[in-house]
Design a protein around this motif. Sequence first.
Motif, PDB file in Angstrom:
ATOM      1  N   MET A   1      41.824  26.349  45.550  1.00 44.99           N
ATOM      2  CA  MET A   1      41.180  27.655  45.678  1.00 44.99           C
ATOM      3  C   MET A   1      41.839  28.640  44.703  1.00 44.99           C
ATOM      4  N   PHE A   2      41.002  29.351  43.960  1.00 46.02           N
ATOM      5  CA  PHE A   2      41.531  30.390  43.085  1.00 46.02           C
ATOM      6  C   PHE A   2      41.957  31.589  43.926  1.00 46.02           C
ATOM      7  N   THR A   3      43.037  32.234  43.494  1.00 38.12           N
ATOM      8  CA  THR A   3      43.469  33.494  44.100  1.00 38.12           C
ATOM      9  C   THR A   3      43.647  34.498  42.962  1.00 38.12           C
ATOM     10  N   MET A   4      44.008  35.714  43.290  1.00 34.97           N
ATOM     11  CA  MET A   4      44.195  36.746  42.260  1.00 34.97           C
ATOM     12  C   MET A   4      45.285  36.345  41.255  1.00 34.97           C
ATOM     13  N   ASP A   5      46.214  35.490  41.657  1.00 34.90           N
ATOM     14  CA  ASP A   5      47.266  35.033  40.742  1.00 34.90           C
ATOM     15  C   ASP A   5      46.707  34.209  39.584  1.00 34.90           C
ATOM     16  N   ASP A   6      45.515  33.649  39.754  1.00 35.29           N
ATOM     17  CA  ASP A   6      44.891  32.832  38.710  1.00 35.29           C
ATOM     18  C   ASP A   6      44.166  33.657  37.655  1.00 35.29           C
ATOM     19  N   PHE A   7      43.923  34.924  37.933  1.00 38.31           N
ATOM     20  CA  PHE A   7      43.140  35.757  37.024  1.00 38.31           C
ATOM     21  C   PHE A   7      43.947  36.226  35.827  1.00 38.31           C
ATOM     22  N   VAL A   8      43.280  36.262  34.664  1.00 36.95           N
ATOM     23  CA  VAL A   8      43.894  36.883  33.495  1.00 36.95           C
ATOM     24  C   VAL A   8      43.432  38.340  33.456  1.00 36.95           C
ATOM     25  N   GLU A   9      44.255  39.173  32.861  1.00 38.07           N
ATOM     26  CA  GLU A   9      43.905  40.588  32.753  1.00 38.07           C
ATOM     27  C   GLU A   9      43.215  40.855  31.429  1.00 38.07           C
ATOM     28  N   GLU A  10      42.618  42.026  31.331  1.00 40.96           N
ATOM     29  CA  GLU A  10      41.730  42.348  30.216  1.00 40.96           C
ATOM     30  C   GLU A  10      42.343  42.236  28.833  1.00 40.96           C
ATOM     31  N   ASP A  11      43.662  42.302  28.720  1.00 44.84           N
ATOM     32  CA  ASP A  11      44.282  42.194  27.401  1.00 44.84           C
ATOM     33  C   ASP A  11      44.538  40.744  26.979  1.00 44.84           C
ATOM     34  N   ASN A  12      44.209  39.786  27.824  1.00 42.83           N
ATOM     35  CA  ASN A  12      44.401  38.379  27.482  1.00 42.83           C
ATOM     36  C   ASN A  12      43.361  37.958  26.449  1.00 42.83           C
ATOM     37  N   PRO A  13      43.781  37.349  25.328  1.00 40.86           N
ATOM     38  CA  PRO A  13      42.849  36.983  24.250  1.00 40.86           C
ATOM     39  C   PRO A  13      41.729  36.029  24.671  1.00 40.86           C
ATOM     40  N   ILE A  14      41.928  35.264  25.738  1.00 42.64           N
ATOM     41  CA  ILE A  14      40.884  34.322  26.166  1.00 42.64           C
ATOM     42  C   ILE A  14      39.593  35.055  26.539  1.00 42.64           C
ATOM     43  N   LEU A  15      39.733  36.314  26.992  1.00 41.84           N
ATOM     44  CA  LEU A  15      38.545  37.082  27.379  1.00 41.84           C
ATOM     45  C   LEU A  15      37.750  37.574  26.175  1.00 41.84           C
ATOM     46  N   ARG A  16      38.287  37.418  24.982  1.00 45.77           N
ATOM     47  CA  ARG A  16      37.581  37.838  23.764  1.00 45.77           C
ATOM     48  C   ARG A  16      37.089  36.644  22.943  1.00 45.77           C
ATOM     49  N   LYS A  17      37.314  35.439  23.454  1.00 43.31           N
ATOM     50  CA  LYS A  17      36.863  34.229  22.775  1.00 43.31           C
ATOM     51  C   LYS A  17      35.476  33.825  23.272  1.00 43.31           C
ATOM     52  N   VAL A  18      34.722  33.154  22.425  1.00 47.66           N
ATOM     53  CA  VAL A  18      33.473  32.538  22.864  1.00 47.66           C
ATOM     54  C   VAL A  18      33.864  31.230  23.534  1.00 47.66           C
ATOM     55  N   ALA A  19      33.476  31.077  24.802  1.00 49.26           N
ATOM     56  CA  ALA A  19      33.844  29.895  25.578  1.00 49.26           C
ATOM     57  C   ALA A  19      33.086  28.662  25.080  1.00 49.26           C
ATOM     58  N   GLU A  20      33.686  27.506  25.285  1.00 43.72           N
ATOM     59  CA  GLU A  20      33.109  26.241  24.836  1.00 43.72           C
ATOM     60  C   GLU A  20      32.041  25.752  25.810  1.00 43.72           C
ATOM     61  N   GLU A  21      31.015  25.087  25.258  1.00 43.79           N
ATOM     62  CA  GLU A  21      29.994  24.438  26.084  1.00 43.79           C
ATOM     63  C   GLU A  21      30.667  23.378  26.950  1.00 43.79           C
ATOM     64  N   VAL A  22      30.144  23.185  28.139  1.00 45.15           N
ATOM     65  CA  VAL A  22      30.625  22.118  29.015  1.00 45.15           C
ATOM     66  C   VAL A  22      29.807  20.863  28.696  1.00 45.15           C
ATOM     67  N   PRO A  23      30.462  19.760  28.315  1.00 45.48           N
ATOM     68  CA  PRO A  23      29.709  18.525  28.072  1.00 45.48           C
ATOM     69  C   PRO A  23      29.035  18.056  29.362  1.00 45.48           C
ATOM     70  N   LEU A  24      27.771  17.684  29.253  1.00 43.78           N
ATOM     71  CA  LEU A  24      27.014  17.224  30.418  1.00 43.78           C
ATOM     72  C   LEU A  24      26.642  15.766  30.243  1.00 43.78           C
ATOM     73  N   PRO A  25      26.621  14.948  31.286  1.00 42.37           N
ATOM     74  CA  PRO A  25      26.924  15.348  32.655  1.00 42.37           C
ATOM     75  C   PRO A  25      28.383  15.806  32.781  1.00 42.37           C
ATOM     76  N   ALA A  26      28.585  16.754  33.666  1.00 41.44           N
ATOM     77  CA  ALA A  26      29.906  17.373  33.826  1.00 41.44           C
ATOM     78  C   ALA A  26      30.909  16.387  34.407  1.00 41.44           C
ATOM     79  N   SER A  27      32.144  16.530  33.957  1.00 42.85           N
ATOM     80  CA  SER A  27      33.239  15.717  34.504  1.00 42.85           C
ATOM     81  C   SER A  27      33.557  16.193  35.920  1.00 42.85           C
ATOM     82  N   GLU A  28      34.275  15.361  36.652  1.00 39.24           N
ATOM     83  CA  GLU A  28      34.687  15.751  38.012  1.00 39.24           C
ATOM     84  C   GLU A  28      35.590  16.986  37.949  1.00 39.24           C
TER      85      GLU A  28
END
Length: 184
Positions: A1-28
């Motif tokens: 289960m995700f909790t608030m400890d798992d969240f990145v804050e707005e200054d984290n560079p991952i929030l400014r990246k274009v996320a990668e497509e998920v290969p389908l069928p999706a992995s477990e």
Amino acid sequence: MFTMDDFVEEDNPILRKVAEEVPLPASEEDKKVLADLMEYVQNSQDTEIALKYGLRAGIGLAAPQVNISKRMIAVHLKNEKGELISYALFNPKLVSHSIERSYLTAGEGCLSVNRPISGYVPRYARIKVSGTNIEGEDVQLRLKGLASICFQHEIDHLNGIMFYDHINHDDPFNVPETYIPIER
């Protein structure tokens, strides 16, 4: 289960990246992440669970917000008619949208932003979204109102866009009269 400890804050560079497509069928592993995104959103709306685990309430969540740069979102909310809109999607895409615009009168917030940001966020009033659910089925949704706004907010996260990027910083509360106000 995700909790608030798992969240990145707005200054984290991952929030400014274009996320990668998920290969389908999706992995477990990807299915588990998608299920956990939905679990967080649902749990955050349950007062007892949210209090127990210190969860901030949210109606949508995108994988980059928990430091996973993949195209996955979960949305769980009730629309204006009280109908439940609850979808967890791989690779969601905005297929089409109205010319007409709307905005939340209370403004938007974000689980990765820990400060108040004032201003109206212009969004398309109606959208069509496609994606793939956890069972591998193609999904097409026609959305309006709060659901439309939430899906646009989460899909923006997948494209490295924050909600406040849309606010007119010279006049944050100015919107054309033709925009549809959405109460929450």
